[in-house]
Write an enzyme that holds these catalytic residues in place. Structure first.
Site, PDB file in Angstrom:
ATOM      1  N   ARG A 121       0.916  -1.657   0.001  1.00 30.07           N
ATOM      2  CA  ARG A 121       0.412  -0.080   0.405  1.00 30.07           C
ATOM      3  C   ARG A 121       0.943   1.727   0.093  1.00 30.07           C
ATOM      4  O   ARG A 121       0.665   2.402   0.351  1.00 30.07           O
ATOM      5  CB  ARG A 121      -1.153   0.218   1.211  1.00 30.07           C
ATOM      6  CG  ARG A 121      -2.184  -0.544   1.238  1.00 30.07           C
ATOM      7  CD  ARG A 121      -3.325  -1.145   2.166  1.00 30.07           C
ATOM      8  NE  ARG A 121      -4.049  -2.068   2.275  1.00 30.07           N
ATOM      9  CZ  ARG A 121      -3.805  -3.386   2.623  1.00 30.07           C
ATOM     10  NH1 ARG A 121      -3.024  -3.328   3.360  1.00 30.07           N
ATOM     11  NH2 ARG A 121      -4.839  -4.235   2.336  1.00 30.07           N
ATOM     12  N   LYS A 143       3.425  10.917 -10.909  1.00 32.23           N
ATOM     13  CA  LYS A 143       2.821  10.472 -11.779  1.00 32.23           C
ATOM     14  C   LYS A 143       3.313   9.461 -12.477  1.00 32.23           C
ATOM     15  O   LYS A 143       4.014   9.042 -12.510  1.00 32.23           O
ATOM     16  CB  LYS A 143       2.014  11.200 -13.525  1.00 32.23           C
ATOM     17  CG  LYS A 143       1.310  12.387 -13.371  1.00 32.23           C
ATOM     18  CD  LYS A 143       0.979  12.698 -15.136  1.00 32.23           C
ATOM     19  CE  LYS A 143       0.007  13.726 -15.210  1.00 32.23           C
ATOM     20  NZ  LYS A 143      -0.598  13.949 -16.219  1.00 32.23           N
ATOM     21  N   GLU A 185       9.859  18.130 -25.354  1.00 31.69           N
ATOM     22  CA  GLU A 185       9.055  18.397 -23.115  1.00 31.69           C
ATOM     23  C   GLU A 185       9.536  19.542 -23.138  1.00 31.69           C
ATOM     24  O   GLU A 185       8.507  20.380 -22.787  1.00 31.69           O
ATOM     25  CB  GLU A 185       8.966  17.414 -22.601  1.00 31.69           C
ATOM     26  CG  GLU A 185       8.353  16.139 -22.257  1.00 31.69           C
ATOM     27  CD  GLU A 185       7.026  16.098 -22.594  1.00 31.69           C
ATOM     28  OE1 GLU A 185       6.417  16.765 -22.148  1.00 31.69           O
ATOM     29  OE2 GLU A 185       6.139  15.433 -22.734  1.00 31.69           O
ATOM     30  N   LYS A 227       7.590  23.071 -14.058  1.00 31.73           N
ATOM     31  CA  LYS A 227       5.981  21.547 -13.694  1.00 31.73           C
ATOM     32  C   LYS A 227       6.220  21.935 -12.636  1.00 31.73           C
ATOM     33  O   LYS A 227       4.898  21.813 -12.102  1.00 31.73           O
ATOM     34  CB  LYS A 227       7.194  20.363 -14.374  1.00 31.73           C
ATOM     35  CG  LYS A 227       6.058  19.194 -14.016  1.00 31.73           C
ATOM     36  CD  LYS A 227       6.822  17.909 -14.713  1.00 31.73           C
ATOM     37  CE  LYS A 227       5.180  17.211 -14.700  1.00 31.73           C
ATOM     38  NZ  LYS A 227       5.517  15.885 -15.321  1.00 31.73           N
ATOM     39  N   GLU A 237      -4.012  16.943 -10.976  1.00 29.03           N
ATOM     40  CA  GLU A 237      -4.671  17.560 -12.257  1.00 29.03           C
ATOM     41  C   GLU A 237      -5.587  16.997 -12.270  1.00 29.03           C
ATOM     42  O   GLU A 237      -6.882  16.905 -13.023  1.00 29.03           O
ATOM     43  CB  GLU A 237      -3.806  16.409 -13.286  1.00 29.03           C
ATOM     44  CG  GLU A 237      -4.171  16.942 -14.682  1.00 29.03           C
ATOM     45  CD  GLU A 237      -3.651  15.774 -15.553  1.00 29.03           C
ATOM     46  OE1 GLU A 237      -4.409  14.761 -16.519  1.00 29.03           O
ATOM     47  OE2 GLU A 237      -2.197  15.370 -15.750  1.00 29.03           O
ATOM     48  N   ARG A 241      -3.385  21.298 -13.225  1.00 24.50           N
ATOM     49  CA  ARG A 241      -1.782  20.616 -14.493  1.00 24.50           C
ATOM     50  C   ARG A 241      -2.177  19.873 -15.675  1.00 24.50           C
ATOM     51  O   ARG A 241      -1.570  19.648 -16.413  1.00 24.50           O
ATOM     52  CB  ARG A 241      -2.117  19.367 -13.338  1.00 24.50           C
ATOM     53  CG  ARG A 241      -0.924  18.763 -13.550  1.00 24.50           C
ATOM     54  CD  ARG A 241      -0.156  17.624 -12.428  1.00 24.50           C
ATOM     55  NE  ARG A 241       0.632  16.838 -12.337  1.00 24.50           N
ATOM     56  CZ  ARG A 241       1.477  15.857 -12.145  1.00 24.50           C
ATOM     57  NH1 ARG A 241       1.320  15.659 -10.547  1.00 24.50           N
ATOM     58  NH2 ARG A 241       1.718  15.254 -11.707  1.00 24.50           N
ATOM     59  N   ASN A 245       0.412  18.450 -20.645  1.00 21.90           N
ATOM     60  CA  ASN A 245      -0.368  17.416 -21.682  1.00 21.90           C
ATOM     61  C   ASN A 245      -0.273  18.649 -22.887  1.00 21.90           C
ATOM     62  O   ASN A 245      -1.693  17.802 -24.094  1.00 21.90           O
ATOM     63  CB  ASN A 245      -1.530  16.292 -21.524  1.00 21.90           C
ATOM     64  CG  ASN A 245      -1.469  16.041 -19.622  1.00 21.90           C
ATOM     65  OD1 ASN A 245      -1.121  14.386 -19.857  1.00 21.90           O
ATOM     66  ND2 ASN A 245      -2.606  16.438 -18.917  1.00 21.90           N
ATOM     67  N   HIS A 248      -0.103  15.450 -25.859  1.00 19.26           N
ATOM     68  CA  HIS A 248      -0.328  14.710 -25.138  1.00 19.26           C
ATOM     69  C   HIS A 248      -1.923  13.711 -25.937  1.00 19.26           C
ATOM     70  O   HIS A 248      -1.879  13.035 -26.323  1.00 19.26           O
ATOM     71  CB  HIS A 248      -0.306  14.467 -24.074  1.00 19.26           C
ATOM     72  CG  HIS A 248       0.942  14.609 -23.667  1.00 19.26           C
ATOM     73  ND1 HIS A 248       1.548  15.903 -23.811  1.00 19.26           N
ATOM     74  CD2 HIS A 248       1.782  14.036 -22.926  1.00 19.26           C
ATOM     75  CE1 HIS A 248       3.113  15.521 -23.218  1.00 19.26           C
ATOM     76  NE2 HIS A 248       3.055  14.241 -22.282  1.00 19.26           N
ATOM     77  N   HIS A 252      -0.451  10.528 -27.648  1.00 14.62           N
ATOM     78  CA  HIS A 252      -0.943   9.578 -27.100  1.00 14.62           C
ATOM     79  C   HIS A 252      -1.824   8.142 -27.890  1.00 14.62           C
ATOM     80  O   HIS A 252      -1.133   7.226 -27.920  1.00 14.62           O
ATOM     81  CB  HIS A 252      -1.730   9.879 -26.029  1.00 14.62           C
ATOM     82  CG  HIS A 252      -0.832   9.878 -24.786  1.00 14.62           C
ATOM     83  ND1 HIS A 252      -1.735  10.226 -23.027  1.00 14.62           N
ATOM     84  CD2 HIS A 252       0.507   9.632 -23.870  1.00 14.62           C
ATOM     85  CE1 HIS A 252      -0.306  10.282 -22.614  1.00 14.62           C
ATOM     86  NE2 HIS A 252       0.615  10.437 -22.547  1.00 14.62           N
ATOM     87  N   HIS A 265       8.166   8.598 -26.866  1.00 16.03           N
ATOM     88  CA  HIS A 265       7.002   9.683 -26.443  1.00 16.03           C
ATOM     89  C   HIS A 265       7.172  10.480 -26.553  1.00 16.03           C
ATOM     90  O   HIS A 265       5.971  11.438 -27.356  1.00 16.03           O
ATOM     91  CB  HIS A 265       6.352   9.458 -25.277  1.00 16.03           C
ATOM     92  CG  HIS A 265       6.034  10.274 -24.054  1.00 16.03           C
ATOM     93  ND1 HIS A 265       4.954  10.044 -24.639  1.00 16.03           N
ATOM     94  CD2 HIS A 265       6.700  11.954 -23.455  1.00 16.03           C
ATOM     95  CE1 HIS A 265       3.670  11.274 -23.617  1.00 16.03           C
ATOM     96  NE2 HIS A 265       5.372  11.955 -22.978  1.00 16.03           N
TER      97      HIS A 265
END
Length: 359
Positions: A121, A143, A185, A227, A237, A241, A245, A248, A252, A265
């Site tokens: 956990r 993330k 990026e 960032k 997010e 935030r 993206n 993205h 993606h 990426h």
């Protein structure tokens, strides 16, 4: 050059980002959280280059470390790699004081971070990014995820690291294609938040491509500043935030449609930023000259600016599963101007299809 330290301001979950050359061999100084056993997670490309060096810097704790060496590549950001980490931790009776150290690029950082977020956990994680993309983006913000054949980063958790150690000397061993992917990026941060930084990138393209240490350190530091400030405002997010993206949603979709790992990426994000800029222009948010300026910069950085051949149906299929979507509506990050972006959920379907058809 003297190392730089930034802080991600998240209260008791805040942490420092250390940036500089040679930090890998001084990890004990920059990672004072090693009260338990170490589990080093890396891949079969990075391990021969840096694993022994990093562990030696940690003294006795390093010599007793659990080692998990994953296969390299975006295609291995999957259940099998995650299971390999869990199996190693369980076999070695790792407990809740164990600290996972993620040594590598974005894939290693994401998979190791997700394992740390979920093992017993949640256990501590330290990010030691060795690629430009990871140093300017994926190692910061918490993330973590693995991919699914139907979508990228769809299974994961938010789990902030205890510290990020970005040794800029590791970029010397980065293949040209992966280095260029990281520059995507860097450009993204300027495009969404800082026109002055975007102009600096334009003026320093040659130095960045040549991996000039001074230019690189500035680019990494400013990207992390941008960032970190956004993450501090919106850790999970739910608002601002999402601006990170930019490119993205399209990017993606490219990665998923072609098969994870076919395009890097950063390459997919670069082509995605051009498409997002074109959509911004198509609905009257920016001028065509702004699109051309961004496209010219990305091309100069050695990045693809034309999307691969994907049918409109496949585009819509993968973009329809994007994590930012709400109520069945595709969410885009679009430009209001170069250096300023916003989240848009009402882009006309006709304009989107025109942009995809032109691509």
């Amino acid at each position: 050059m003297k190392p730089t330290t930034l802080q991600v301001e998240l209260g008791d979950r805040g942490y420092p980002i250390h940036i500089g050359a040679g930090l890998l061999t001084q990890s004990a100084l920059y990672a004072p959280h090693l009260t338990g056993r170490i589990a080093l997670v890396t891949n079969d490309v990075v391990a021969p280059l840096y694993a022994d060096r990093l562990l030696a810097s940690l003294g006795p704790a390093g010599s007793d470390a659990i080692r998990v060496i994953l296969p390299d590549g975006e295609a291995r950001k999957d259940w099998s790699s995650l299971e390999r980490i869990y199996a190693a931790l369980l076999a070695e009776s790792a407990d809740r004081k164990t600290v996972v150290i993620a040594l590598g690029g974005g894939v290693v950082g994401d998979v190791a971070g997700f394992a740390a977020a979920t093992y017993q956990r949640g256990i501590a994680c330290i990010q030691v990014p060795t690629t430009l993309l990871a140093q300017v983006d994926s190692s910061v913000g918490g993330k973590t995820a693995i991919n699914h054949p139907l979508g990228k980063n769809m299974i994961g958790a938010f789990h902030q690291p205890r510290v990020v150690i970005a040794d800029t000397a590791t970029l010397a061993t980065l293949p040209p294609r992966e280095f260029a992917a990281g520059l995507a990026e860097v450009a993204k941060h300027g495009a969404i938040r800082d026109l002055e930084f975007l102009a600096w990138i334009e003026a320093n393209v040659a130095a960045l491509v040549a991996r000039d240490p001074v230019a690189l350190e500035h680019a990494i530091r400013r990207s992390c500043e941008i960032k970190a400030a956004i993450v501090a405002q919106d850790e999970r997010e739910t608002g601002v935030r999402a601006l990170l993206n930019f490119g993205h949603t399209f990017g993606h979709a490219i990665e998923s449609a072609l098969g994870h790992g076919t395009w890097l990426h950063g390459e997919a994000v670069a082509a995605g930023m051009v498409l997002a800029a074109r959509l911004s222009a198509r609905i009257g948010r920016i001028a065509e000259a702004d699109v051309q300026r961004l496209e010219h910069l990305l091309a100069a950085l050695g990045l693809p600016v034309k999307a691969p051949a994907i049918t409109p149906e496949r585009w819509m299929e993968f973009m329809g599963r994007d994590k930012k979507n709400q109520g069945g509506r595709i969410t885009f990050v679009l430009l209001d101007a170069l250096g300023r972006a916003s989240v848009v959920r009402d882009a006309p379907d006709s304009a989107l299809r025109e942009v995809l058809a032109a691509a």
